[in-house]
Design a protein around this motif. Structure first.
Motif: not given
Length: 113
Positions: A58-59, A64-66, A89-94
């Motif tokens: 879990s995050w 997650m933002m880091n 888009w902006r986000g963390v890759s799977l």
């Protein structure tokens, strides 16, 4: 007898030649839900991956933002016939989220608000 004058080809748009057949361009997102948009408290928010053995990773929102962020720009062609070009888009890759998850699963089940 037709309702158009000879040579009428319809309205041209900036996406001429890039729009798939049957699609129409849009500058905004169509409404995709029937209910109100949730606004979760980020202090209570979490993202959890559970593998087939029940092991969880879990995050929190801050964690997650880091994580390393990506900012792709993509074209979206929806099955409901709209297309939106150059969507940012902006986000963390799977790949980052699943990096330490050891699984033989061939699919996922996702749940959200």
């Amino acid at each position: 007898m037709t309702g158009f004058s000879p040579g009428f080809r319809g309205r041209t748009h900036a996406f001429e030649g890039r729009l798939p057949p049957g699609q129409y361009p849009t500058e905004s997102f169509p409404v995709l839900s029937a209910g109100p948009t949730p606004h979760p408290d980020t202090a209570q928010w979490s993202f959890t991956v559970t593998d087939e053995t029940g092991r969880q990773r879990s995050w929190t929102w801050d964690e997650m933002m880091n994580l390393p962020q990506q900012e792709p720009t993509v074209h979206i062609h929806c099955v409901t016939r709209w297309s939106k070009f150059a969507t940012r888009w902006r986000g963390v890759s799977l790949d980052v989220l699943l990096d330490d998850i050891d699984t033989a699963a061939g699919f996922v089940v996702a749940e959200s608000y």
